[in-house]
Scaffold this motif. Structure first.
Motif, PDB file in Angstrom:
ATOM      1  N   TRP A 235       0.829  -1.219   0.000  1.00 45.75           N
ATOM      2  CA  TRP A 235       0.000   0.000   0.000  1.00 45.75           C
ATOM      3  C   TRP A 235       0.856   1.259   0.000  1.00 45.75           C
ATOM      4  CZ3 TRP A 235      -4.658  -1.103  -1.379  1.00 45.75           C
ATOM      5  CH2 TRP A 235      -5.207  -2.360  -1.035  1.00 45.75           C
ATOM      6  N   SER A 236       2.103   1.123   0.449  1.00 44.45           N
ATOM      7  CA  SER A 236       2.968   2.300   0.499  1.00 44.45           C
ATOM      8  C   SER A 236       3.356   2.775  -0.901  1.00 44.45           C
ATOM      9  CB  SER A 236       4.227   1.983   1.315  1.00 44.45           C
ATOM     10  OG  SER A 236       4.906   0.887   0.728  1.00 44.45           O
ATOM     11  N   LEU A 237       3.159   1.882  -1.923  1.00 42.88           N
ATOM     12  CA  LEU A 237       3.501   2.259  -3.291  1.00 42.88           C
ATOM     13  C   LEU A 237       2.339   2.958  -3.989  1.00 42.88           C
ATOM     14  CD1 LEU A 237       5.356  -0.999  -4.438  1.00 42.88           C
ATOM     15  CD2 LEU A 237       6.353   1.125  -3.603  1.00 42.88           C
ATOM     16  N   GLY A 238       1.270   3.233  -3.274  1.00 48.11           N
ATOM     17  CA  GLY A 238       0.135   3.924  -3.864  1.00 48.11           C
ATOM     18  C   GLY A 238      -1.076   3.020  -3.949  1.00 48.11           C
ATOM     19  N   ALA A 239      -2.218   3.614  -4.186  1.00 46.49           N
ATOM     20  CA  ALA A 239      -3.485   2.886  -4.155  1.00 46.49           C
ATOM     21  C   ALA A 239      -3.575   1.877  -5.286  1.00 46.49           C
ATOM     22  CB  ALA A 239      -4.651   3.865  -4.239  1.00 46.49           C
ATOM     23  N   VAL A 240      -3.104   2.235  -6.480  1.00 45.62           N
ATOM     24  CA  VAL A 240      -3.228   1.332  -7.630  1.00 45.62           C
ATOM     25  C   VAL A 240      -2.344   0.098  -7.427  1.00 45.62           C
ATOM     26  CG1 VAL A 240      -2.901   1.101 -10.108  1.00 45.62           C
ATOM     27  CG2 VAL A 240      -3.736   3.260  -9.161  1.00 45.62           C
ATOM     28  N   ALA A 241      -1.061   0.329  -7.164  1.00 50.22           N
ATOM     29  CA  ALA A 241      -0.137  -0.786  -6.949  1.00 50.22           C
ATOM     30  C   ALA A 241      -0.570  -1.616  -5.745  1.00 50.22           C
ATOM     31  CB  ALA A 241       1.281  -0.266  -6.740  1.00 50.22           C
ATOM     32  N   GLY A 242      -1.033  -0.914  -4.724  1.00 49.92           N
ATOM     33  CA  GLY A 242      -1.453  -1.609  -3.503  1.00 49.92           C
ATOM     34  C   GLY A 242      -2.618  -2.533  -3.751  1.00 49.92           C
ATOM     35  N   SER A 243      -3.641  -2.017  -4.447  1.00 46.35           N
ATOM     36  CA  SER A 243      -4.823  -2.857  -4.657  1.00 46.35           C
ATOM     37  C   SER A 243      -4.529  -3.967  -5.651  1.00 46.35           C
ATOM     38  CB  SER A 243      -6.015  -2.007  -5.120  1.00 46.35           C
ATOM     39  OG  SER A 243      -5.604  -1.126  -6.134  1.00 46.35           O
ATOM     40  N   LEU A 244      -3.685  -3.654  -6.655  1.00 45.69           N
ATOM     41  CA  LEU A 244      -3.293  -4.688  -7.615  1.00 45.69           C
ATOM     42  C   LEU A 244      -2.550  -5.814  -6.892  1.00 45.69           C
ATOM     43  CD1 LEU A 244      -3.622  -4.866 -10.728  1.00 45.69           C
ATOM     44  CD2 LEU A 244      -1.188  -4.281 -10.886  1.00 45.69           C
ATOM     45  N   GLY A 245      -1.589  -5.428  -6.083  1.00 42.55           N
ATOM     46  CA  GLY A 245      -0.818  -6.410  -5.306  1.00 42.55           C
ATOM     47  C   GLY A 245      -1.715  -7.205  -4.384  1.00 42.55           C
ATOM     48  N   PHE A 246      -2.667  -6.534  -3.780  1.00 43.44           N
ATOM     49  CA  PHE A 246      -3.583  -7.207  -2.860  1.00 43.44           C
ATOM     50  C   PHE A 246      -4.431  -8.244  -3.601  1.00 43.44           C
ATOM     51  CE2 PHE A 246      -7.444  -7.678  -0.337  1.00 43.44           C
ATOM     52  CZ  PHE A 246      -6.902  -7.920   0.905  1.00 43.44           C
ATOM     53  N   GLY A 247      -4.959  -7.803  -4.774  1.00 41.20           N
ATOM     54  CA  GLY A 247      -5.808  -8.706  -5.551  1.00 41.20           C
ATOM     55  C   GLY A 247      -5.048  -9.941  -5.995  1.00 41.20           C
ATOM     56  N   ILE A 248      -3.862  -9.704  -6.573  1.00 45.30           N
ATOM     57  CA  ILE A 248      -3.048 -10.843  -7.024  1.00 45.30           C
ATOM     58  C   ILE A 248      -2.671 -11.705  -5.823  1.00 45.30           C
ATOM     59  CG2 ILE A 248      -0.832 -11.498  -8.046  1.00 45.30           C
ATOM     60  CD1 ILE A 248      -1.078  -8.921  -9.757  1.00 45.30           C
ATOM     61  N   GLY A 249      -2.309 -11.032  -4.744  1.00 44.12           N
ATOM     62  CA  GLY A 249      -1.904 -11.747  -3.527  1.00 44.12           C
ATOM     63  C   GLY A 249      -2.999 -12.676  -3.024  1.00 44.12           C
ATOM     64  N   VAL A 250      -4.241 -12.172  -3.032  1.00 42.51           N
ATOM     65  CA  VAL A 250      -5.355 -13.013  -2.562  1.00 42.51           C
ATOM     66  C   VAL A 250      -5.474 -14.270  -3.424  1.00 42.51           C
ATOM     67  CG1 VAL A 250      -7.863 -13.145  -2.393  1.00 42.51           C
ATOM     68  CG2 VAL A 250      -6.668 -11.167  -1.473  1.00 42.51           C
ATOM     69  N   LEU A 251      -5.401 -14.080  -4.735  1.00 37.35           N
ATOM     70  CA  LEU A 251      -5.512 -15.225  -5.651  1.00 37.35           C
ATOM     71  C   LEU A 251      -4.369 -16.216  -5.439  1.00 37.35           C
ATOM     72  CD1 LEU A 251      -6.603 -13.544  -9.008  1.00 37.35           C
ATOM     73  CD2 LEU A 251      -7.965 -14.998  -7.498  1.00 37.35           C
ATOM     74  N   VAL A 252      -3.138 -15.660  -5.399  1.00 35.96           N
ATOM     75  CA  VAL A 252      -1.971 -16.518  -5.257  1.00 35.96           C
ATOM     76  C   VAL A 252      -2.013 -17.242  -3.913  1.00 35.96           C
ATOM     77  CG1 VAL A 252       0.538 -16.546  -5.084  1.00 35.96           C
ATOM     78  CG2 VAL A 252      -0.564 -15.115  -6.787  1.00 35.96           C
ATOM     79  N   ASN A 253      -2.448 -16.508  -2.888  1.00 36.33           N
ATOM     80  CA  ASN A 253      -2.531 -17.110  -1.555  1.00 36.33           C
ATOM     81  C   ASN A 253      -3.507 -18.287  -1.564  1.00 36.33           C
ATOM     82  OD1 ASN A 253      -1.563 -16.875   1.174  1.00 36.33           O
ATOM     83  ND2 ASN A 253      -3.707 -16.499   1.723  1.00 36.33           N
ATOM     84  N   ALA A 254      -4.660 -18.099  -2.223  1.00 37.95           N
ATOM     85  CA  ALA A 254      -5.650 -19.187  -2.308  1.00 37.95           C
ATOM     86  C   ALA A 254      -5.041 -20.369  -3.055  1.00 37.95           C
ATOM     87  CB  ALA A 254      -6.907 -18.695  -3.014  1.00 37.95           C
ATOM     88  N   GLY A 255      -4.375 -20.066  -4.170  1.00 44.94           N
ATOM     89  CA  GLY A 255      -3.768 -21.133  -4.970  1.00 44.94           C
ATOM     90  C   GLY A 255      -2.725 -21.895  -4.182  1.00 44.94           C
ATOM     91  N   TRP A 256      -1.857 -21.173  -3.513  1.00 44.63           N
ATOM     92  CA  TRP A 256      -0.787 -21.811  -2.746  1.00 44.63           C
ATOM     93  C   TRP A 256      -1.365 -22.625  -1.586  1.00 44.63           C
ATOM     94  CZ3 TRP A 256       3.716 -23.571  -3.434  1.00 44.63           C
ATOM     95  CH2 TRP A 256       4.582 -23.846  -2.366  1.00 44.63           C
ATOM     96  N   SER A 257      -2.421 -22.116  -0.971  1.00 49.37           N
ATOM     97  CA  SER A 257      -3.052 -22.851   0.142  1.00 49.37           C
ATOM     98  C   SER A 257      -3.618 -24.177  -0.351  1.00 49.37           C
ATOM     99  CB  SER A 257      -4.189 -22.028   0.764  1.00 49.37           C
ATOM    100  OG  SER A 257      -3.681 -20.848   1.296  1.00 49.37           O
ATOM    101  N   ILE A 258      -4.286 -24.095  -1.488  1.00 48.44           N
ATOM    102  CA  ILE A 258      -4.899 -25.329  -2.025  1.00 48.44           C
ATOM    103  C   ILE A 258      -3.804 -26.331  -2.388  1.00 48.44           C
ATOM    104  CG2 ILE A 258      -6.214 -26.268  -3.954  1.00 48.44           C
ATOM    105  CD1 ILE A 258      -7.748 -23.529  -3.911  1.00 48.44           C
ATOM    106  N   PHE A 259      -2.743 -25.817  -3.030  1.00 51.90           N
ATOM    107  CA  PHE A 259      -1.619 -26.690  -3.377  1.00 51.90           C
ATOM    108  C   PHE A 259      -0.980 -27.253  -2.114  1.00 51.90           C
ATOM    109  CE2 PHE A 259       2.988 -27.063  -4.443  1.00 51.90           C
ATOM    110  CZ  PHE A 259       2.870 -28.180  -5.239  1.00 51.90           C
TER     111      PHE A 259
END
Lengths: 286, 156
Positions: A235-259
């Protein structure tokens, strides 16, 4: 993401999360214990064992309850695995395998807990001030002490079964006469040292590989979760980068958890099967 | 890599868990499983046995039915024979009776015709006498000419 990460960045965050709750019990550095590993592993071990015990106590050969049916499913699975590998009396080996499977599985499963759940709980209970210096790693199998404790115990069992199968003398003799067999007395003496060295490597590699495989998998899994947490907090990199990172992070986190669900079961299974394989190798006379 | 006394604690915990599982968890569960397996095996064996018994019973029943059918056929045949025999006998009896009746009737007829002939003969004799007396116009002494008259009657 916790407060110290905000202050010190991802490196600080990961370092914090990889620090054990260390309590000194003696003078030297060896005489200290990881209270987190001990507590979580004891609790999980007792939980699994008492769960199975509660079903075993009321076990009936008639129509089983759902709980008993599930427990029996696990027992039959483990017994089948052991039966395939180990040809002999399974009275000890099979329950040993069950213990390993259940315990390792439960400890591995702690990896699926949200990374900052315990930190958040500590902040609520202890206050933000103390939580800064509160360390707790929830995955006991990501601690080398736990994995080595198990593999060394297995190593002792391997030695025990070797001696039981070959006798004390036979076991010692085989250390020096196998795998290279010689016929003359001179050749025997010449091969004794290489034989012993090879046997030493063979025996020691078993507990080391057993422990490091499990530790490495769980440690790496934990680390990836931490990196994903870093991705989710840009979030320190700005709202766009922060939300993009958050969105990707949520997906990747779900994927990694399932794996990781696969990894959790697989590593528990591998530890169990290799233990049985090692012991049956020792048990069989050769 | 920070190996420390945690290792010992975990080894002790592991040993205790193994001991507990070996002693209290595994035996009853496996016992229950094995006992159930035995029960199922017994049940299947009993079902097989029952099936075999049922088959045997079916065969026995079929056998009985077949036997009963044969017996019934034999009985019917015997009854037929008997009935035929009775009818034959009745016929023979009837024929015999008829012949007896016929013989009796013939005897009676013969008897009656004989009698009638006697009567006729006598009447013919008296008619002849009466005729002769008419012809001769004189009375013929019946007693004196008896021999002649009898001879005449015989000739008629």
């Amino acid at each position: 993401m916790s407060a110290e990460a905000k202050a010190g960045g991802l490196t600080e965050y990961i370092t914090h999360h990889l620090t054990h709750h260390n309590v000194a019990v003696g003078e030297s550095s060896f005489w200290s214990v990881h209270l987190d590993s001990l507590l979580v592993s004891f609790a999980l071990g007792l939980l699994m064992v008492f769960w199975f015990w509660s079903k075993a106590r009321k076990a009936t050969s008639g129509v089983p309850s759902r709980g008993q049916a599930f427990v029996e499913l696990v027992v039959e699975f483990v017994d089948g695995q052991v039966k395939d590998v180990f040809h002999g009396d399974r009275k000890f080996i099979a329950p040993l395998a069950l213990t390993i499977f259940l315990w390792v599985f439960a400890m591995n499963a702690m990896d699926l807990l949200p990374l900052d759940l315990i930190g958040y709980g500590a902040r609520v209970v202890l206050g933000a001030e103390h939580a800064e210096h509160f360390y707790f790693r929830a995955v006991p199998t990501a601690d080398v002490n736990t994995t080595f404790a198990m593999s060394i115990t297995v190593f002792f069992l391997v030695i025990f079964y070797s001696i039981k199968a070959k006798g004390g003398l036979g076991f010692t003799k085989e250390l020096f006469t196998a795998p290279f067999h010689a016929h003359g007395a001179g050749a025997k003496i010449a091969l004794a040292i290489p034989n012993f060295f090879l046997n030493l490597v063979e025996y020691l590699s078993k507990p080391v590989s057993l422990a490091m495989r499990l530790f490495g998998n769980m440690y790496a899994g934990e680390l990836v979760f931490m990196l994903i947490a870093g991705l989710m907090s840009m979030w320190s990199l700005g709202a766009v980068a922060g939300s993009l990172g958050f969105g990707i992070g949520v997906l990747v986190n779900a994927g990694w958890s399932i794996f990781h669900i696969l990894i959790i079961g697989l590593q528990a299974f591998i530890f169990m099967v290799l233990t049985v394989v090692y012991i049956s190798m020792a048990h069989e006379h050769h | 890599m920070e190996l420390n006394a945690t290792l010992l604690g975990q080894m002790i915990a592991f040993a205790i868990l193994i001991w507990f599982t070996v002693k209290f968890v595994w035996p009853p569960l496996l016992g229950a499983i094995e006992e159930r397996q035995k029960k199922i095996a017994d049940g299947l064996a009993a079902a097989d046995r029952a099936k075999a018994e049922l088959k045997a019973a079916d065969e026995r029943v079929a056998d009985e039915i077949r036997k009963a059918r044969v017996e019934a056929a034999t009985i019917t045949e015997k009854a037929h024979h008997q009935a035929n025999a009775i009818v034959d006998k009745a016929r023979e009896d009837a024929i015999a009776e008829g012949q007896k009746q016929k013989a009796a009737a013939e005897a009676e007829i013969a008897n009656l015709s004989h009698k009638a002939r006697e009567v006729l003969r006598q009447q013919v004799a008296s008619l002849a006498v009466a005729g002769a007396s008419k012809i001769l116009q004189r009375e013929i002494d019946a007693n004196r000419h008896r021999e002649l008259l009898d001879q005449l009657a015989r000739e008629i």
